[in-house]
Design an enzyme around this catalytic site. Structure first.
Site, PDB file in Angstrom:
ATOM      1  N   SER A 334       0.216  -3.086  -1.411  1.00 51.44           N
ATOM      2  CA  SER A 334       0.555  -2.729  -2.789  1.00 51.44           C
ATOM      3  C   SER A 334       0.001  -1.343  -3.112  1.00 51.44           C
ATOM      4  O   SER A 334      -0.673  -0.720  -2.294  1.00 51.44           O
ATOM      5  CB  SER A 334      -0.011  -3.785  -3.743  1.00 51.44           C
ATOM      6  N   TYR A 335       0.255  -0.871  -4.327  1.00 52.05           N
ATOM      7  CA  TYR A 335      -0.119   0.487  -4.738  1.00 52.05           C
ATOM      8  C   TYR A 335      -1.615   0.726  -4.504  1.00 52.05           C
ATOM      9  O   TYR A 335      -2.461  -0.018  -5.002  1.00 52.05           O
ATOM     10  CB  TYR A 335       0.221   0.666  -6.214  1.00 52.05           C
ATOM     11  N   PRO A 336      -1.947   1.764  -3.720  1.00 55.53           N
ATOM     12  CA  PRO A 336      -3.351   1.884  -3.270  1.00 55.53           C
ATOM     13  C   PRO A 336      -4.287   2.638  -4.212  1.00 55.53           C
ATOM     14  O   PRO A 336      -5.444   2.799  -3.869  1.00 55.53           O
ATOM     15  CB  PRO A 336      -3.218   2.633  -1.945  1.00 55.53           C
TER      16      PRO A 336
END
Length: 720
Positions: A334-336
């Site tokens: 997912s978005y880091p």
DNA sequence: GCAAGGTC
């Protein structure tokens, strides 16, 4: 009549999520002309009217702050002028043509809804977006038609609630960001330009193309130098421990732990030793057992990912972010970039576990589903993005660092929904005379999450089950061991990240950049175990600032500026009041620094090779004390760095340069004066002083005699 | 060429 509503998020992924949620999945998408952003359209109602919604995004800031071009000539601008000169907004990333893109998409729109991240930077980008679209919207972008969505998480419920409770963008928060940008720019560039020019070409082994200063990078460096100083100043202290070994029932020899641990006075230690030497055995007085547990981690955010990548995987923060971005854009995680360590209430753990079904984590994810998902630790929701989690299994395409980071993210995720690790600690207490000794053994009851985070496993020690309470065991040996206290080790990158986070230096996205900066500028080197060892340059600079103005390197400097800026954000002070106050403060600091910079020179003289010992040509006019520049190939041509005019020096028939050249610069109020050494034949390599233009014949330079007759009055501008 | 902050 149908109205058109333009909605703008801070990044493409968010535009997509918001559009999907608000349209209940019924949307049409197309790529924007800049290639980076997309537009997602759907129909609904807005303010009681049927509406067509267009959801798109920026890519972070649209604009950045800089000086007008004429202030970017380091030779012509006095750095102190950077505190007061004009500044201008420039497109942050010209390739994205963001201003044009937004104004194009805004054509024909009636309303604007801003979905930028809910922090001060996001508030600032709101006003950047307004600037971009106000001339192309149907009725401009007055506050009547502009709205702000305020959301605390990117989840169905929150996004829909935000849409129903639209507010207005917060000008004060945006102004506080304008003030930060201005302060960082003026202060950073003034100090950087001044000290770069000041130290350039003055020392033999100093590579000084850029000696930067910044309100984040300098305190960051300061942490590394502080640890270095502690190591250098450390004086080892002797201490003594009582080493006692006994015979176990099974015939082995075992070392006991002394309850007094260590004694710093030799005589006192000897007293304890003498008490034991009379004893031939220790008595096992008690055996106690206690259950202990190792807690599982909270959900993963960026800073923790960076720490683990550095300390356990040996991957530096900048590289780690690059790898994480790649994993994200290819659908693995997912978005880091997130500060949040709490899963949203709607998080579908089963869905993620099912995604991992066919990969290497098949067995363990299956087992978690069978055993039941354990409640994760509570964590903190910062309202940005959910924690970093895997999104699909590794299909075998990942290798190297990508595989290692993916593997860690997945194991961390699984660990957060597993049980804690439980183990039994048994403590055996022995006495002899007045002294108490212990032994401990650990036995794992339930490995819990350490089954996936194997590096956290509890080491099971030898079992001491054959020991009996009340029994006596022969002392084999009892003696004092002399040891010395040892200094701390150099700061690791992972410890530095923790310090930066604690003092509010940088953000999750900028911490890797600051660490990379102090390494790129040659202030620290990264050694084994990713320890940061300051260089001679880094140490001399920090010690120098400390001598002149210790506030320049204080770890609290950044947060104090933030406190000032928060006065603007909360509306307690005007932007102009705070900005002029802070700028004046730093201008005074800058002037004080310039007056006292020789104090740093003294440190540089200790750390670097002097001009005279360097073996390179340097100017001996008595004022410059700098290296001469070597001009290759076309020695007879000079040019004026102010107006770019070139001047060819007249040469005699034998090729020697005889005349003095003179150039009256129309753009500057002083004239450049050149002269060539009379009769000296110019070779292919020819040197001159960039400050006073002193240019003795090369042959003389090689002999090291130099030239001592410089009379140039300004000694200011350089020539190439 | 310089800062720090967004993001691709």
């Amino acid at each position: 009549m149908t109205v058109t509503v333009l909605m703008v998020a801070e990044k493409p992924i968010l535009a997509e999520s918001i559009a999907k949620i608000l349209s209940n999945g019924k949307l049409q998408s197309r790529k924007g002309f800049n290639g980076a952003c997309s537009v997602h359209e759907y129909s609904d109602n807005f303010l009681g009217k049927p509406a067509r919604f267009k959801v798109t995004s920026t890519c972070g800031h649209v604009f950045g702050l800089d000086f007008p071009p004429k202030y970017n000539n380091w030779d012509r601008v006095d750095p102190v002028d950077l505190f007061s000169c004009a500044t201008e907004k420039k497109e942050a990333n010209p390739k994205l043509k963001m201003e044009k893109y937004l104004s194009t998409e805004a054509k024909g729109c009636d309303y604007l809804v801003l979905w930028l991240d809910c922090d001060k930077e996001g508030e600032n980008i709101c006003f950047e977006v307004i600037d971009c679209v106000q001339n192309s919207m149907n009725r401009g972008a007055s506050m009547d038609v502009v709205f702000r969505a305020h959301f605390s998480a990117i989840a169905d419920k929150e996004i829909k609630a935000a849409m129903k409770n639209l507010i207005k963008p917060n000008l004060n928060e945006s102004l506080s960001v304008d003030a930060r940008q201005e302060l960082d720019l003026r202060v950073g560039c003034a100090f950087t330009r001044y000290q770069t020019r000041y130290f350039q070409d003055k020392y033999g082994d100093l590579d000084s193309t850029c000696i930067s200063f910044g309100p984040c990078q300098t305190p960051t460096l300061s942490f590394c130098v502080k640890r270095h100083d502690q190591i250098v100043e450390f004086t080892p202290e002797p201490y003594w421990i009582l080493q006692t070994t006994i015979d176990t029932p099974s015939g082995k020899t075992i070392k006991l732990d002394w309850s007094r641990e260590r004694i710093f006075d030799r005589d006192v230690a000897n007293v304890f030793l003498s008490r034991i030497t009379g004893c031939s055995a220790v008595k096992l007085t008690s055996i106690t057992s206690k259950e202990s547990r190792k807690e599982k981690p909270t959900a993963l955010n960026t800073v923790e990912l960076l720490r683990v990548c550095s300390s356990s995987l040996g991957i530096g923060p900048a590289q780690a972010m690059q790898v994480a971005e790649h994993l994200y854009t290819h659908g693995y995680i997912s978005y880091p970039r997130t500060e949040t360590t709490a899963y949203p209430s709607s998080f579908d753990f089963n869905f993620v576990l099912k995604q991992l079904k066919n990969g290497q984590f098949d067995t363990v994810s299956q087992q978690i589903m069978n055993d039941g998902i354990q409640k994760p630790k509570s964590g903190e929701d910062k309202g940005d993005h959910p924690p970093i989690t895997p999104m699909k299994e590794n299909s075998g395409h990942l290798s190297g660092d990508q595989l290692r980071v993916y593997d860690y993210v997945t194991r961390h995720f699984l660990a957060t929904i597993m049980k804690p690790c439980k183990y039994m600690v048994s403590t055996f207490k022995f006495t002899a005379s007045t002294e108490v000794f212990t032994l401990q053994s650990r036995k794992v009851i339930d490995p819990g999450f350490t089954a996936v985070m194997t590096w956290q496993q509890v080491n099971e020690d030898e079992s001491f089950s054959d020991f009996k309470e009340g029994a006596e065991y022969n002392i084999q040996k009892s003696q004092l061991d002399e040891r010395k206290t040892s200094p701390p080790d150099y700061l690791t990158e992972s410890e530095l990240i923790t310090l930066m986070e604690r003092y509010g230096i940088g953000t999750d996205a900028s911490i890797p950049v600051h660490i990379q900066n102090i390494s790129a500028r040659n202030y620290v080197t990264v050694e084994s175990g990713r320890r940061l060892i300051p260089t001679k340059l880094g140490i001399a600079l920090i010690h120098g600032y400390r001598k002149i103005d210790p506030e320049l390197i204080l770890p609290t400097m950044r947060s104090e500026i933030e406190t000032l800026l928060n006065l603007i954000a909360s509306g307690k002070q005007k932007h102009s009041t705070v900005t002029s106050h802070a700028l004046e403060m730093f201008r005074q600091k800058f002037k004080f620094f310039v007056l006292n910079v020789a104090k740093i020179d003294a440190l540089f003289e200790d750390s670097f090779t002097s001009l005279a010992d360097s073996g390179k040509p340097f100017c001996r006019c008595g004022k410059c004390k700098r290296f001469m520049k070597l001009v290759q190939a076309r020695p007879q041509r000079l040019y004026c760095p102010t107006c770019q005019e070139t001047l060819t020096l007249p040469t005699g028939k034998d090729g020697s340069v005889r005349l003095h050249g003179e150039h009256k610069c129309p753009l500057d109020n002083f004239d450049l004066l050149y002269w060539a050494a009379s009769g000296g034949k110019l070779s292919d390599s020819w040197s001159f002083c960039p400050f006073c233009y002193n240019n003795p014949p090369f042959e003389d330079m090689k002999k090291g005699s130099g030239c001592n007759n410089c009379t140039h009055p300004t000694c200011k501008h350089g020539m190439m």
